[in-house]
Design an enzyme around this catalytic site. Structure first.
Site, PDB file in Angstrom:
ATOM      1  N   SER A   1       0.849  -1.196   0.000  1.00 14.02           N
ATOM      2  CA  SER A   1       0.000   0.000   0.000  1.00 14.02           C
ATOM      3  C   SER A   1       0.880   1.239   0.000  1.00 14.02           C
ATOM      4  O   SER A   1       1.663   1.466   0.939  1.00 14.02           O
ATOM      5  CB  SER A   1      -0.886   0.033   1.239  1.00 14.02           C
TER       6      SER A   1
ATOM      7  N   HIS B   1      -1.298  -1.359  -4.276  1.00 12.91           N
ATOM      8  CA  HIS B   1      -2.559  -1.054  -3.596  1.00 12.91           C
ATOM      9  C   HIS B   1      -2.619   0.450  -3.305  1.00 12.91           C
ATOM     10  O   HIS B   1      -1.712   1.013  -2.688  1.00 12.91           O
ATOM     11  CB  HIS B   1      -2.630  -1.863  -2.302  1.00 12.91           C
TER      12      HIS B   1
ATOM     13  N   ASP C   1      -4.764   3.508  -1.652  1.00  7.64           N
ATOM     14  CA  ASP C   1      -5.796   3.792  -0.655  1.00  7.64           C
ATOM     15  C   ASP C   1      -6.363   5.196  -0.818  1.00  7.64           C
ATOM     16  O   ASP C   1      -5.711   6.180  -0.460  1.00  7.64           O
ATOM     17  CB  ASP C   1      -5.213   3.623   0.753  1.00  7.64           C
TER      18      ASP C   1
ATOM     19  N   MET D   1      -8.951   7.951   0.336  1.00  7.13           N
ATOM     20  CA  MET D   1      -9.745   8.305   1.530  1.00  7.13           C
ATOM     21  C   MET D   1     -10.277   9.727   1.387  1.00  7.13           C
ATOM     22  O   MET D   1      -9.588  10.600   0.875  1.00  7.13           O
ATOM     23  CB  MET D   1      -8.869   8.226   2.779  1.00  7.13           C
TER      24      MET D   1
ATOM     25  N   HIS E   1      -8.450   1.009  -3.722  1.00  8.35           N
ATOM     26  CA  HIS E   1      -9.351   0.782  -2.591  1.00  8.35           C
ATOM     27  C   HIS E   1     -10.030   2.105  -2.261  1.00  8.35           C
ATOM     28  O   HIS E   1      -9.392   3.022  -1.738  1.00  8.35           O
ATOM     29  CB  HIS E   1      -8.505   0.258  -1.414  1.00  8.35           C
TER      30      HIS E   1
ATOM     31  N   MET F   1     -12.138   4.283  -0.136  1.00  9.17           N
ATOM     32  CA  MET F   1     -12.742   4.509   1.186  1.00  9.17           C
ATOM     33  C   MET F   1     -13.422   5.872   1.122  1.00  9.17           C
ATOM     34  O   MET F   1     -12.985   6.845   1.768  1.00  9.17           O
ATOM     35  CB  MET F   1     -11.656   4.432   2.267  1.00  9.17           C
TER      36      MET F   1
ATOM     37  N   MET G   1     -11.225  -6.283   5.692  1.00  9.03           N
ATOM     38  CA  MET G   1     -10.445  -5.333   6.492  1.00  9.03           C
ATOM     39  C   MET G   1     -10.073  -5.980   7.832  1.00  9.03           C
ATOM     40  O   MET G   1     -10.958  -6.448   8.562  1.00  9.03           O
ATOM     41  CB  MET G   1     -11.246  -4.050   6.760  1.00  9.03           C
TER      42      MET G   1
ATOM     43  N   ASP H   1      -6.484  -6.647   4.343  1.00 10.54           N
ATOM     44  CA  ASP H   1      -5.976  -5.278   4.392  1.00 10.54           C
ATOM     45  C   ASP H   1      -5.943  -4.770   5.824  1.00 10.54           C
ATOM     46  O   ASP H   1      -6.990  -4.564   6.436  1.00 10.54           O
ATOM     47  CB  ASP H   1      -6.859  -4.382   3.516  1.00 10.54           C
TER      48      ASP H   1
HETATM   49  C1  DX5 Z   1      -6.241   1.177   5.872  1.00  3.44           C
HETATM   50  C2  DX5 Z   1      -5.768   0.932   4.454  1.00  3.44           C
HETATM   51  C3  DX5 Z   1      -4.663  -0.069   4.371  1.00  3.44           C
HETATM   52  C4  DX5 Z   1      -3.423   0.380   5.066  1.00  3.44           C
HETATM   53  C5  DX5 Z   1      -2.618  -0.821   5.444  1.00  3.44           C
HETATM   54  O1  DX5 Z   1      -7.356   1.982   5.848  1.00  3.44           O
HETATM   55  O2  DX5 Z   1      -6.829   0.456   3.657  1.00  3.44           O
HETATM   56  O3  DX5 Z   1      -4.390  -0.409   3.019  1.00  3.44           O
HETATM   57  O4  DX5 Z   1      -2.640   1.215   4.294  1.00  3.44           O
HETATM   58  O5  DX5 Z   1      -1.526  -0.363   6.168  1.00  3.44           O
HETATM   59  P1  DX5 Z   1      -0.738  -1.289   7.191  1.00  3.44           P
HETATM   60  O6  DX5 Z   1      -0.216  -2.439   6.384  1.00  3.44           O
HETATM   61  O7  DX5 Z   1       0.320  -0.389   7.708  1.00  3.44           O
HETATM   62  O8  DX5 Z   1      -1.732  -1.720   8.218  1.00  3.44           O
HETATM   63 ZN    ZN Z   2      -6.430  -0.472   1.575  1.00  4.42          ZN
END
Ligand code: DX5
Ligand code: ZN
Length: 226
Positions: free
Chosen positions: A12, A37, A39, A41, A70, A72, A141, A177
């Site tokens: 990620s 990956h 993320d 947000m 991903h 969010m 998750m 994840d």
């Molecule tokens: C959390 C994200 C993950 C996160 C994982 O909301 O969706 O992808 O970056 O990070 P680690 O591996 O540090 O938990």
């Molecule tokens: Zn993620």
């Protein structure tokens, strides 16, 4: 290419150097990453803000593997076209992001992307049952989404086991994840997962200038699951 249930590591970039995303993607792929990956947000569905379609478009030329996005965010639907145009290979939307997840997954498929379904730790995996034939991945998750570096939620391992049973012969990946490292990865692989997202466990200790630790971390996760 035929469906591949071998273990895939998806670093990620939430844990990468935000000033060097393109170079970070290239470095981590050169060190053995299977997917990248991403993320996204929005400060609304989750209490943190990262980046949007323009950033995905900017890193696209630097990603040779698969861009696993991903989302969010809530709502999802108004942004699907933009993320598809940015070159996302897969768009993963949260079941909890709104009342019409079925419509969202239809729209992702219609936009020409693979569709993924993400489930928060508070959501029973059984909620995915009616959707399994319209997706190629369920993202389980193992932290509450929003931040990297959180502690793995062990009660999710049993949910992964139930989900694997539900999926049966379907060509659907189980992605994990949150909090994945060499200690937690074998637990979810044994329960049936095949894609491991890892942020801090891969990027901590390395850099674009010193990428070898990325490879060591990726290998450590892979070896722990062998
Ligand atoms: C959390 C994200 C993950 C996160 C994982 O909301 O969706 O992808 O970056 O990070 P680690 O591996 O540090 O938990
Ligand atoms: Zn993620």
């Amino acid at each position: 290419m035929s469906f591949d249930r071998s273990i895939k590591i998806a670093p990620s970039i939430l844990a990468a150097d935000f000033a060097a995303f393109g170079a970070e993607c290239e470095a981590v792929e050169a060190q053995g990453a299977d997917w990248i990956h991403v993320d996204v947000m929005d400060g609304h569905f989750v209490p943190n803000i990262t980046f949007g379609p323009a950033m995905c478009a900017a890193i696209r030329p630097h990603v040779k593997t698969l861009m696993d996005v991903h989302l969010m965010i809530a709502p999802v639907d108004p942004y699907i076209e933009a993320f598809a145009a940015a070159g996302a290979d897969r768009l993963t939307a949260h079941l909890e992001a709104g009342p019409h997840i079925h419509r969202t997954l239809q729209a992702i498929n219609a936009a020409g992307c693979k569709a993924g379904l993400a489930l928060n730790p508070g959501t029973p995996v059984e909620a995915a049952a009616p959707l399994l034939d319209m997706i190629d991945l369920v993202c389980v998750m193992t932290v509450n989404p929003g931040f990297g570096g959180q502690k793995f939620i062990h009660s999710q391992v049993e949910q992964v086991r139930r989900l694997r049973q539900m999926i049966g012969d379907r060509e659907v990946h189980i992605e994990i994840d949150g909090g994945v490292d060499p200690e937690t990865a074998p637990l979810v692989v044994e329960a049936g997962a095949d894609v491991l997202v890892a942020g801090s466990a891969v990027f901590k200790g390395g850099s674009v200038a010193n990428p070898a630790p990325y490879g060591e971390k990726i290998r450590a996760i892979r070896d722990a699951c062998a």
